[in-house]
Enzyme design. Structure first.
Site, mmCIF file in Angstrom:
data_model
loop_
_atom_site.group_PDB
_atom_site.id
_atom_site.type_symbol
_atom_site.label_atom_id
_atom_site.label_comp_id
_atom_site.label_asym_id
_atom_site.label_seq_id
_atom_site.Cartn_x
_atom_site.Cartn_y
_atom_site.Cartn_z
ATOM 1 N N TYR A 109 0.949 -1.273 0.072
ATOM 2 C CA TYR A 109 0.126 0.122 0.052
ATOM 3 C C TYR A 109 0.951 1.308 -0.131
ATOM 4 O O TYR A 109 1.868 1.261 0.725
ATOM 5 C CB TYR A 109 -0.834 -0.097 1.259
ATOM 6 C CG TYR A 109 -1.788 1.057 1.558
ATOM 7 C CD1 TYR A 109 -1.465 2.126 2.383
ATOM 8 C CD2 TYR A 109 -2.851 1.371 0.561
ATOM 9 C CE1 TYR A 109 -2.135 3.319 2.570
ATOM 10 C CE2 TYR A 109 -3.521 2.458 0.734
ATOM 11 C CZ TYR A 109 -3.504 3.393 1.657
ATOM 12 O OH TYR A 109 -4.235 4.199 1.925
ATOM 13 N N ASP A 127 9.459 2.596 -0.710
ATOM 14 C CA ASP A 127 8.341 3.414 -0.095
ATOM 15 C C ASP A 127 8.558 3.047 1.412
ATOM 16 O O ASP A 127 8.398 1.995 1.867
ATOM 17 C CB ASP A 127 6.830 2.833 -0.225
ATOM 18 C CG ASP A 127 5.996 3.598 0.693
ATOM 19 O OD1 ASP A 127 4.683 3.302 0.130
ATOM 20 O OD2 ASP A 127 6.213 4.249 1.325
ATOM 21 N N LYS A 129 4.819 9.349 8.518
ATOM 22 C CA LYS A 129 4.836 8.845 9.847
ATOM 23 C C LYS A 129 6.010 9.460 10.769
ATOM 24 O O LYS A 129 5.925 10.530 11.149
ATOM 25 C CB LYS A 129 4.773 7.221 9.890
ATOM 26 C CG LYS A 129 3.571 6.700 9.146
ATOM 27 C CD LYS A 129 3.650 5.134 9.117
ATOM 28 C CE LYS A 129 2.556 4.610 8.123
ATOM 29 N NZ LYS A 129 1.192 4.731 8.470
HETATM 30 P P1 KE4 Z 1 -0.570 8.199 4.555
HETATM 31 O O1 KE4 Z 1 -1.204 8.996 3.282
HETATM 32 O O2 KE4 Z 1 -1.730 7.184 5.281
HETATM 33 O O3 KE4 Z 1 0.043 8.994 5.343
HETATM 34 O O4 KE4 Z 1 0.549 7.320 3.927
HETATM 35 C C1 KE4 Z 1 0.054 6.107 2.756
HETATM 36 C C2 KE4 Z 1 1.044 5.089 3.298
HETATM 37 C C3 KE4 Z 1 2.287 4.914 2.141
HETATM 38 N N1 KE4 Z 1 3.048 3.891 2.180
HETATM 39 C C4 KE4 Z 1 3.040 2.878 3.363
HETATM 40 C C5 KE4 Z 1 3.884 1.863 3.181
HETATM 41 C C6 KE4 Z 1 1.876 3.157 4.281
HETATM 42 O O5 KE4 Z 1 1.733 2.041 5.055
HETATM 43 C C7 KE4 Z 1 0.876 4.178 4.408
HETATM 44 C C8 KE4 Z 1 -0.060 4.321 5.156
HETATM 45 N N2 KE4 Z 1 -0.250 3.219 6.239
HETATM 46 C C9 KE4 Z 1 -1.444 3.158 6.752
HETATM 47 C C10 KE4 Z 1 -1.567 1.940 7.541
HETATM 48 N N3 KE4 Z 1 -1.435 0.722 6.898
HETATM 49 C C11 KE4 Z 1 -2.040 4.389 7.440
HETATM 50 C C12 KE4 Z 1 -3.395 3.902 8.149
HETATM 51 C C13 KE4 Z 1 -4.581 4.439 7.477
HETATM 52 O O6 KE4 Z 1 -4.982 4.241 6.307
HETATM 53 O O7 KE4 Z 1 -5.365 5.311 8.351
#
Ligand code: KE4
Length: 428
Positions: A144, A239, A267
């Site tokens: 993701y 990523d 994060k």
């Molecule tokens: P954000 O747009 O949520 O800040 O980041 C996206 C993203 C990009 N790359 C990786 C590897 C990620 O894990 C994420 C976001 N992680 C999720 C948890 N699996 C955030 C939780 C959510 O979607 O509320």
């Protein structure tokens, strides 16, 4: 545990916020029941709206690596807020955090700050396409990279690996440029490259996957991707939104010794405020506006408040590199305890772990990619999740997520957690 106030707040939230949440995974859809509303948090503990204390193994999905309300971060934010929160003009602190990040992470000369991991990954792919003048990207099923259209793609008809949208609103026009590969399957990547000679701008990957549960790369997998990218003039995008500044000061590039061309962050880099970033060597980054032709922008990008939180966080990590081993040791201790507790009750399971990322899968198979992650028994996971929650332990409300260990956890907290696993294992 009593969740009356959380449930009442959830009912009210659903009237004005779709699904009652601002991000779907928080809604507990994968585990059932109403989500917990948090009132406040400190260190390793969450305090919910019904005055329950929960030991937190999610930590805002990664950012709170030093614990909630970590004083140096909070103090930096308060001090900065008194001087204004955002100007839409350059400030010194942006250069300070950029210099620190560049000094911590291998293979990057320059970094551009944005407001989320999604923005970082979306921008990194646009930059890769602009730099290489190629359109297609390879991503991996189960990885993701945020909710940008190019990433919301599911495996199409297996053989041809053409993606198809996995969300309404994503067009076939977008989907055709995203090719899906299997994680830890180098031969599959090779075959996709062979079928798209000269057309692939980048391979984007979670170098340690955290969105299928925690799945480390098998030996030689990342190294093989590096060779394929060098051979076929493809950029390798790591990523590191989850792994950056978590698995090592320099992230997975440092931990596993494989070089990326572009690295994305989120994060931890924001210390709990909305910060994402993408970084690369100068010849790539200088393709970005206003220097180069690849456009990317953001009103609140690099805003002083978020930069203050991020700078305080990265400074703590940079000055105390022993934290990463301490986190890994705590995670190993937890792994050993969970395994013994579940084995004592003959619960079929497997635990994946690397550094301070860990996940429990109720499956007899090794979990090495999305398909094997999907083999886990989700009913068992649901009972495990609610059993843990009812006994004061908050783990990811989905089997397809990793747990994030915080340095604020004590070994007493870990022993309490392992004790709860022992208790819950009887009910599985
Ligand atoms: P954000 O747009 O949520 O800040 O980041 C996206 C993203 C990009 N790359 C990786 C590897 C990620 O894990 C994420 C976001 N992680 C999720 C948890 N699996 C955030 C939780 C959510 O979607 O509320």
């Amino acid at each position: 545990m009593i969740y009356k106030r959380s449930s009442a707040l959830f009912a009210a939230a659903q009237k004005v916020i779709p699904g009652g949440v601002n991000s779907p995974v928080r809604a507990f859809k994968a585990v059932g029941g109403d989500p917990i509303f948090v009132k406040e948090a400190k260190g390793a503990y969450l305090y919910d709206e019904d005055a329950n204390r929960l030991i937190d193994y999610i930590n805002s999905w990664g950012p709170m690596i030093l614990g909630h309300a970590y004083a140096p971060v909070v103090d930096a934010v308060i001090e900065k807020a008194r001087k204004g929160t955002s100007f839409g003009m350059p400030t010194e602190i942006e250069t300070q955090i950029a210099e620190l990040a560049v000094s911590m992470v291998p293979n990057i000369d320059k970094i551009r700050f944005v407001n989320s991991g999604t923005e970082a990954c979306m921008s990194a792919v646009r930059l890769a396409r602009g730099f290489t003048a190629k359109d297609k990207i390879i991503k991996f099923a189960g990885c993701y990279h945020g909710h940008s259209d190019s990433f919301l793609i599911q495996a199409g008809s297996g053989a041809v690996t053409f993606g198809s949208p996995n969300s309404p609103g994503v067009t076939q026009g977008t989907a055709k440029d995203t090719l899906l590969a299997r994680y830890n399957d180098l031969a599959h990547v090779e075959s996709i490259i062979a079928s798209n000679k000269g057309g692939i701008a980048c391979i984007i990957i979670e170098p340690v996957a955290g969105n299928m549960g925690c799945i480390p790369p098998e030996k030689g997998f990342l190294e093989g991707l590096r060779v394929l990218c060098d051979t076929h003039d493809i950029l390798l995008v790591f990523d590191e939104v989850m792994t950056g500044f978590r698995l090592a000061k320099g992230g997975v590039q440092e931990l596993l010794g494989v070089d990326a061309d572009i690295v994305t962050f989120g994060k931890v880099i924001g210390g709990g405020l909305p910060v994402g970033a993408f970084a690369a060597r100068e010849e790539i980054m200088d393709h970005l506006a206003p220097l180069g032709p690849v456009y990317q922008a953001g009103t609140l990008s690099g805003n002083p408040l978020a930069m203050a939180a991020g700078l305080a966080m990265l400074t703590e990590l940079n000055n105390n590199p022993g934290i990463f081993k301490s986190l890994a040791d705590k995670t190993e201790y937890l792994h050993i305890g969970i395994t013994k507790a579940l084995e004592d009750h003959n619960i079929i399971h497997t635990v994946n772990r690397i550094g301070s990322m860990i996940s429990v899968h109720f499956s007899k198979d090794a979990v090495v990619d999305f398909d094997t992650a999907a083999h886990g028994n989700n009913d068992t996971f649901k009972r495990f999740f609610h059993g843990m929650l009812d006994n004061g332990i908050y783990i990811a409300p989905s089997a397809f997520e990793t747990w994030f260990i915080t340095e604020a956890l004590t070994y007493n907290d870990l022993d309490e957690t392992i004790g709860v696993v022992q208790k819950v294992a009887k009910t599985l």
